[in-house]
Design an enzyme around this catalytic site. Structure first.
Site, short mmCIF file in Angstrom:
data_model
loop_
_atom_site.label_atom_id
_atom_site.label_comp_id
_atom_site.label_asym_id
_atom_site.label_seq_id
_atom_site.Cartn_x
_atom_site.Cartn_y
_atom_site.Cartn_z
N HIS A 105 0.85 -1.20 0.00
CA HIS A 105 0.00 0.00 0.00
C HIS A 105 0.88 1.24 0.00
CE1 HIS A 105 -4.21 -1.45 1.40
NE2 HIS A 105 -3.64 -2.35 0.63
N TYR A 114 -9.27 5.59 7.77
CA TYR A 114 -9.41 5.91 9.19
C TYR A 114 -10.43 7.05 9.28
CZ TYR A 114 -5.10 3.28 10.23
OH TYR A 114 -4.15 2.30 10.38
N PRO A 147 -4.40 0.43 18.82
CA PRO A 147 -4.16 -0.04 17.45
C PRO A 147 -4.25 1.04 16.37
CG PRO A 147 -6.34 -0.72 18.21
CD PRO A 147 -5.65 -0.09 19.38
N LYS A 154 0.83 -0.03 15.06
CA LYS A 154 2.24 -0.12 15.46
C LYS A 154 2.59 -1.34 16.33
CE LYS A 154 3.86 3.35 13.33
NZ LYS A 154 3.74 2.77 11.99
N TYR A 175 3.64 6.70 9.98
CA TYR A 175 2.85 5.52 9.59
C TYR A 175 3.71 4.46 8.90
CZ TYR A 175 -1.33 2.89 8.47
OH TYR A 175 -2.28 1.90 8.41
C1 PHB Z 1 -6.24 -4.36 10.83
O1 PHB Z 1 -6.29 -4.58 9.63
O2 PHB Z 1 -6.62 -5.21 11.68
C2 PHB Z 1 -5.75 -3.04 11.30
C3 PHB Z 1 -5.25 -2.15 10.38
C4 PHB Z 1 -4.80 -0.91 10.80
C5 PHB Z 1 -4.87 -0.56 12.13
C6 PHB Z 1 -5.35 -1.46 13.06
C7 PHB Z 1 -5.81 -2.71 12.65
O3 PHB Z 1 -4.45 0.67 12.52
#
Ligand code: PHB
Ligand code: APR
Length: 394
Positions: A72, A201, A293, A297, A385
């Site tokens: 990505h 997000y 989460p 990280k 990120y």
């Molecule tokens: C996930 O795909 O489970 C996932 C992706 C990004 C995050 C947290 C969890 O920030």
């Protein structure tokens, strides 16, 4: 039994460390409380930084990741019915992340360990470290009703947040820093095509939402929920409705829903212990720190600890450099605190903290509006990120 490095825990930290050490001819044994199937049944995160991808390559477990992982080069922020792309590659001189589930990483590492004949004792009960502050540390555990002793040079505590390693350090030799957030994430896994090619997000007045994925046919979604929420009260239908309400309209309109494969609630926590070592014991990954989460990280920090301990052990066994041992904790913590900061900040920026439209709400809105309109703002998200550089031991 005797080994050089005794590893407690066969999660991603323990397995990756074991694999890297074995490839350098450093003998190791892993003791795991649960069965292999149980370890693989845990659904966890799925975004790998470049540093972790490189480390998996060094461990020789990149074949399936290259075939099935999804590189990505951007992520999206959504708020006020708007979508703003963070051009990860463009803002970081070409760095990207890899979407590949932790479960798959774990499976690949298990298979690789089996292929090289590494020893993993699954269902090892009552693992206990002893004599950690001496030159002859050892572990004991119970297997099939017998107590077994494992002598070693060093112990790697890769046994997660609830493990025995951190608890084996005398309370006056360790300090914990903690922040508990007043909400959790309800996650749902489904065999439906992801709503978008990139992660989204989303900040919304009803609460945070995240659109993620595991493959072109498997999606992972999350919604922020109160801490006391019960997963049984969330039918699939209720979940999909709530998710749609929190996404920009054009995204919600494209959402493909379907039956869930897994649904669970995880609380959000920031946690760090200092130092991450005591005598011959080194703490690695979730045993030493937890991040919420929001910045993806957790797994990546575990990998950077593994990188540090692995390089340290190679120096010790190949060059006799025991003088570097005291540097382990300091080296890890430098990077950990920066990732803790990013995860806390992303969490603060995107979640609903109050039922009122208060001052903090306006600050979140203004900050998002600023970040979205500023190259400097977007760049600070992007460089964190994709992952800050690994720290050097010396
Ligand atoms: C996930 O795909 O489970 C996932 C992706 C990004 C995050 C947290 C969890 O920030
Ligand atoms: N004895 C033996 N094994 C134990 C013990 C114990 N007393 N306590 C825990 N374990 C095992 C757990 O069963 C688990 O398999 O240690 C392992 C720890 O694995 P994880 O919790 O996955 O921790 P870690 O390997 O550090 O992985 C990093 O990053 O994204 C985060 O939480 C996510 O698991 C992920 C973590």
């Amino acid at each position: 039994m005797k080994t050089q490095v005794a590893i407690i825990g066969a999660g991603p930290s323990g397995l990756l460390l074991g694999q890297l050490l074995s490839r350098q001819g450093i003998d190791n044994v892993i003791l795991e409380r649960k069965s292999g199937d149980y370890v693989l049944s845990r659904i966890r995160a799925g975004v790998l930084e470049q540093g972790m991808v490189d480390l998996l390559r060094e461990a020789g477990v990149d074949a399936r990741m290259d075939e099935e992982g999804l590189p990505h080069d951007g992520v999206e922020l959504a708020f006020d019915n708007r979508r703003v792309r963070v051009d990860l590659a463009g803002l970081t001189g070409g760095k990207t992340v890899m979407v590949y589930g932790q479960t798959e990483v774990t499976r690949d590492l298990m298979e690789a360990r089996e292929a090289i004949g590494g020893t993993t004792v699954y269902e090892a009960a009552n693992v206990r470290p002893h004599a950690l502050d001496t030159d002859s540390p050892y572990l004991t555990y119970e297997k099939d009703g017998e107590t077994v002793r494992l002598d070693c040079d060093y112990v790697a505590g890769c046994d997660g947040f609830h493990g025995v390693s951190r608890q084996s350090i005398p309370a006056d030799r360790i300090k914990a820093f903690e922040k508990i957030y007043p909400f959790g994430w309800l996650g749902l896994l489904a065999d439906t095509p992801p709503v978008s090619d990139e992660l989204i997000y989303a900040r919304h007045e009803r609460g945070f939402a995240l659109c993620s994925m595991r493959s072109p046919t498997r999606s992972r979604y999350y919604v922020q929920v109160p801490l006391d929420e019960k997963v049984e009260e969330w039918s699939d239908e209720r979940f999909w409705e709530e998710l749609k309400r929190r996404l920009p309209e054009e995204v919600a309109a494209k959402l493909v829903t379907g039956p869930s494969i897994e649904k669970s609630i995880a609380p959000l926590r920031s946690f760090v212990v200092e130092p991450m070592q005591y005598g011959k014991l080194f703490l690695v990954g979730d045993a030493a720190h937890i991040v919420p989460p929001t910045g993806a990280k957790g797994l990546n920090l575990a990998a950077s600890d593994v990188n540090t301990l692995y390089r340290l052990m190679v120096k010790v066994y190949h060059e006799g450099r025991t003088d570097l041992i005291p540097n382990y904790s300091r080296t890890c913590l430098k990077r950990i605190w920066k990732a803790e900061r990013f995860s806390w900040w992303m969490t603060s920026l995107l979640h609903k903290f109050s039922d009122e439209e208060d001052f903090e709400t306006r600050m979140q809105q203004a900050e998002l509006d600023y970040l979205a309109s500023s190259q400097a703002g977007l760049k600070t998200i992007a460089e964190n990120y994709v992952g800050l550089p690994y720290e050097s031991l010396e």
